[in-house]
Design a protein around this motif. Structure first.
Motif, PDB file in Angstrom:
ATOM      1  N   TYR A  87     -28.824  -6.799  11.475  1.00 63.17           N
ATOM      2  CA  TYR A  87     -27.793  -7.060  11.248  1.00 63.17           C
ATOM      3  C   TYR A  87     -26.292  -7.302  11.705  1.00 63.17           C
ATOM      4  O   TYR A  87     -26.249  -6.525  11.365  1.00 63.17           O
TER       5      TYR A  87
ATOM      6  N   ARG B  29     -20.342 -12.698   0.560  1.00 59.58           N
ATOM      7  CA  ARG B  29     -20.404 -11.771   1.792  1.00 59.58           C
ATOM      8  C   ARG B  29     -19.570 -11.067   1.913  1.00 59.58           C
ATOM      9  O   ARG B  29     -19.748  -9.403   2.005  1.00 59.58           O
TER      10      ARG B  29
ATOM     11  N   PHE C  48     -22.161  -9.112  10.897  1.00 60.63           N
ATOM     12  CA  PHE C  48     -21.725  -9.807  10.382  1.00 60.63           C
ATOM     13  C   PHE C  48     -20.315  -9.785  10.616  1.00 60.63           C
ATOM     14  O   PHE C  48     -19.412  -8.676  11.132  1.00 60.63           O
TER      15      PHE C  48
ATOM     16  N   GLU D  20     -22.486 -14.680  12.340  1.00 61.61           N
ATOM     17  CA  GLU D  20     -23.173 -13.942  12.230  1.00 61.61           C
ATOM     18  C   GLU D  20     -25.190 -13.673  12.950  1.00 61.61           C
ATOM     19  O   GLU D  20     -25.193 -14.994  13.458  1.00 61.61           O
TER      20      GLU D  20
ATOM     21  N   GLN E 124     -30.451 -15.029   4.979  1.00 63.34           N
ATOM     22  CA  GLN E 124     -29.667 -14.603   5.563  1.00 63.34           C
ATOM     23  C   GLN E 124     -30.189 -13.323   6.011  1.00 63.34           C
ATOM     24  O   GLN E 124     -30.192 -12.857   7.695  1.00 63.34           O
ATOM     25  N   ILE E 125     -31.052 -12.458   4.983  1.00 62.91           N
ATOM     26  CA  ILE E 125     -31.700 -10.958   4.746  1.00 62.91           C
ATOM     27  C   ILE E 125     -32.741 -11.037   5.079  1.00 62.91           C
ATOM     28  O   ILE E 125     -33.439 -10.928   5.291  1.00 62.91           O
TER      29      ILE E 125
ATOM     30  N   SER F  28     -28.530 -11.533  13.666  1.00 67.11           N
ATOM     31  CA  SER F  28     -29.384 -10.975  13.256  1.00 67.11           C
ATOM     32  C   SER F  28     -30.928 -10.237  14.199  1.00 67.11           C
ATOM     33  O   SER F  28     -30.997 -11.301  15.214  1.00 67.11           O
TER      34      SER F  28
ATOM     35  N   VAL G 273     -35.336 -11.956   8.251  1.00 63.37           N
ATOM     36  CA  VAL G 273     -35.808 -11.760   9.362  1.00 63.37           C
ATOM     37  C   VAL G 273     -36.823 -11.289   8.836  1.00 63.37           C
ATOM     38  O   VAL G 273     -37.722 -10.691   9.471  1.00 63.37           O
TER      39      VAL G 273
END
Length: 367
Positions: free
Chosen positions: A147, A4, A149, A70, A131-132, A72, A135
């Motif tokens: 998002y 990340r 972070f 995190e 995590q990207i 989103s 979504v």
């Protein structure tokens, strides 16, 4: 964690994981496992995003400290259900990054907005962290996701400094607008108005299948031949753009069995679309000259003489296919590239070539 920290210092397309191979499943046979139609209510800690999808976003930061976790969510859903993002798609997206520094405070990160450069990111969903990708999967083209972070830990700040980067203060916010998507086995729409012939190879392609190329007997043409099999209706491909294509290539000269097997094809990789910069020496000359100026949505038959393909030196050194080559290329899309970064003082410039045929050969060339 460290992925990340590194990812937030570069465009979204550099966030990469190991690519897994997938089978070739025609687009119309695919049914999403589920549709996120209404979804859960958005977390109230997410920044608000103003402006229409497709325009430079404006972020309004909540009057709270940046969260330590995190977050989103999809803040705008696309208009339809037919063009849904799949987990193995090549997605075209506009991405903008912001810095959330404190309660109600934040600002855009300079140089980290594709709206500024006019050049969208090409995102291979299989290469994105979960995590990207989670979504975006099953969201429609035209959707907008946000998002958050959390701020970098001390360890991550130290890592950034060790890499010569200035650590970002506060949380990072990404706004991702889905512009388009290209799936496994994508082909251009329409029916072929020509199958080639008249001294050139003939091409038969049914649905989403790999094209079948029949090479005639006799000598190959000595000049580059370009024959549109389907004439697209999109914009003309410009020199220096990113193009997204499906392709198959065979040699004009038959093998010892009198056949012309493909030496390289996106179909042997499950029909995953190939992307490259065109007209800038990243691929063979026959592609650069044959694709620039053609319209998006075209299916092209390219007959490329050896001196516009790999040439004798590359054939001998790298085992590239020799002589005249025949390609069938579906031009799925074309998008602008970001302007080249100014070289650092004292840095030397260099350029390698990327063959459309052999990925391993391309990597060796680039080195």
């Amino acid at each position: 964690m460290h992925r990340r920290a590194a990812a937030l210092a570069v465009p979204l397309t550099v966030i990469a994981l190991t690519v897994s191979s997938c089978g070739n499943i025609p687009e119309e046979w695919r049914t999403p496992a589920f549709l996120q139609m209404n979804g859960d209510q958005l977390d109230s800690r997410l920044p608000a995003v103003e402006g229409d999808v497709g325009e430079e976003p404006k972020v309004v930061f909540p009057d709270i400290e940046p969260p330590e976790e995190e977050l989103s969510g999809v803040v705008n859903q696309g208009p339809g259900e037919e063009e849904l993002v799949r987990a193995d798609d090549l997605v075209v997206a506009n991405v903008a990054q912001f810095q959330w520094t404190g309660p109600g405070e934040g600002e855009p990160v300079e140089g980290q907005s594709s709206y500024e450069t006019g050049a969208p990111d090409l995102i291979r969903m299989e290469e994105m962290p979960e995590q990207i990708s989670s979504v975006l999967v099953n969201q429609a083209v035209g959707s907008r996701a946000v998002y958050v972070f959390p701020p970098l830990t001390q360890e991550e700040q130290d890592q950034a400094e060790a890499m010569g980067q200035e650590p970002q203060v506060g949380a990072s916010v990404l706004v991702v607008d889905v512009v388009d998507r290209f799936g496994m086995g994508s082909v251009v729409p329409g029916e072929q108005t020509s199958d080639g012939g008249d001294g050139l190879p003939t091409v038969v392609q049914e649905g989403h299948s790999e094209p079948v190329i029949e090479v005639p007997e006799g000598d190959a043409p000595t000049d580059l031949e370009i024959s549109p099999l389907i004439e697209g209706t999109g914009e003309e491909v410009q020199e220096g753009q990113q193009v997204i294509v499906q392709y198959t290539g065979v040699r004009w000269e038959a093998d010892e069995n009198g056949e012309h097997p493909s030496f390289d094809s996106t179909w042997t990789r499950g029909g995953a679309p190939f992307d490259t910069t065109i007209g800038a020496g990243s691929v063979i000359q026959g592609w650069d000259e044959g694709i620039v100026g053609q319209k998006v949505g075209s299916r092209l038959l390219l007959v490329v003489p050896g001196d516009m393909a790999y040439g004798e030196s590359e054939e001998e050194a790298m085992g590239a296919p020799a002589g005249t080559l025949v390609f069938v290329v579906d031009v799925l899309g074309a998008f602008d590239n970001p302007p080249p970064a100014e070289p650092e003082e004292g840095a030397s410039e260099g350029a390698g070539e990327e063959a459309p045929a052999d990925e391993e050969a391309s990597e060796e060339e680039a080195e």
